[in-house]
Design a protein around this motif. Structure first.
Motif, PDB file in Angstrom:
ATOM      1  N   GLN A 138       0.860  -1.181   0.000  1.00 38.85           N
ATOM      2  CA  GLN A 138       0.000   0.000   0.000  1.00 38.85           C
ATOM      3  C   GLN A 138       0.897   1.233   0.000  1.00 38.85           C
ATOM      4  OE1 GLN A 138      -3.487  -0.358   0.013  1.00 38.85           O
ATOM      5  NE2 GLN A 138      -2.945  -2.496  -0.263  1.00 38.85           N
ATOM      6  N   ASP A 139       0.681   2.142  -0.950  1.00 39.58           N
ATOM      7  CA  ASP A 139       1.489   3.348  -1.006  1.00 39.58           C
ATOM      8  C   ASP A 139       1.458   4.086   0.324  1.00 39.58           C
ATOM      9  OD1 ASP A 139       2.267   2.982  -3.620  1.00 39.58           O
ATOM     10  OD2 ASP A 139       0.648   4.196  -4.462  1.00 39.58           O
ATOM     11  N   GLY A 140       2.623   4.566   0.730  1.00 39.29           N
ATOM     12  CA  GLY A 140       2.715   5.370   1.939  1.00 39.29           C
ATOM     13  C   GLY A 140       2.633   4.580   3.233  1.00 39.29           C
TER      14      GLY A 140
END
Length: 157
Positions: free
Chosen positions: A11-13
Motif C-alpha cells: 500500500q502506497d505510503g
C-alpha cells in the motif's frame, strides 16, 4: 484459509512492521505469530525496499510476560478448540521451561530457522534442535494438552 498464502499487496505510503514473535512471547502465546514469507516484485514492476531489523535480547534475559486477562486466555482456548488447534509446524519457541533464558530461546529459534547457517557456525546447537524435533515427532500426540494457536499465513511483497 488455513495452510494457504494470503497475498498482501503493498500500500502506497505504508510501512510494514512484523512484531509476531515478540508479541507472542510477551503475551505468553495468547497472540500467535504468523507464518510469513516475502517475495520480490517481478522484473519491471519496481523496487522493493527492505530494512531488516531484528531486535535481539540479552542472552541471559529471563522470561517475562504481560498480565493477559483470563477472559482473553479463555477466548484463545475456545478459538483453538473450534478450529482444531494450530495446523502448521511452527511451535511456540518461547515456552517457559524449554530453554534456560529468553536469549537462548531466541538463538535456538534462529538455529532452527536457518539450518544452513547453523550447520557452519552452530553445529552442536543444530544437533540439539534436530534431536528435540526427532523426540517430539516420535511421541504420541497429547490430546489432554491444549492445542497450539492457528496462525494465518501471510505473503507480503
Amino acid at each position: 484459509m488455513v495452510g494457504e498464502w494470503i497475498d498482501c499487496p503493498p500500500q502506497d505510503g505504508t510501512l510494514v512492521v512484523a512484531l509476531g514473535q515478540g508479541l507472542e512471547a510477551i503475551t505468553d502465546g495468547v497472540c500467535a505469530s504468523t507464518t510469513h514469507r516475502v517475495l520480490s516484485p517481478e522484473s519491471g514492476l519496481g523496487p522493493r525496499y527492505s530494512i531488516p531489523f531484528f531486535q535481539g535480547v540479552s542472552f541471559d534475559a529471563q522470561f517475562e510476560s504481560m498480565d493477559v486477562p483470563e477472559e482473553v486466555r479463555k477466548l484463545k482456548r475456545e478459538n483453538l478448540e473450534k478450529s482444531g488447534g494450530r495446523r502448521d509446524d511452527v511451535e511456540f519457541t518461547f515456552v517457559k521451561g524449554r530453554w534456560r533464558s529468553l536469549g537462548e530461546a531466541t538463538l535456538m529459534n534462529r538455529v532452527k530457522s536457518h539450518p544452513d547457517v547453523a550447520e557452519r557456525w552452530y553445529p552442536d546447537l543444530l544437533a540439539k534442535v534436530r534431536q528435540q524435533q526427532a523426540e517430539t515427532n516420535s511421541r504420541p500426540a497429547d490430546t489432554s494438552a491444549p492445542p497450539q494457536p492457528v496462525p494465518q499465513a501471510v505473503q507480503a511483497h
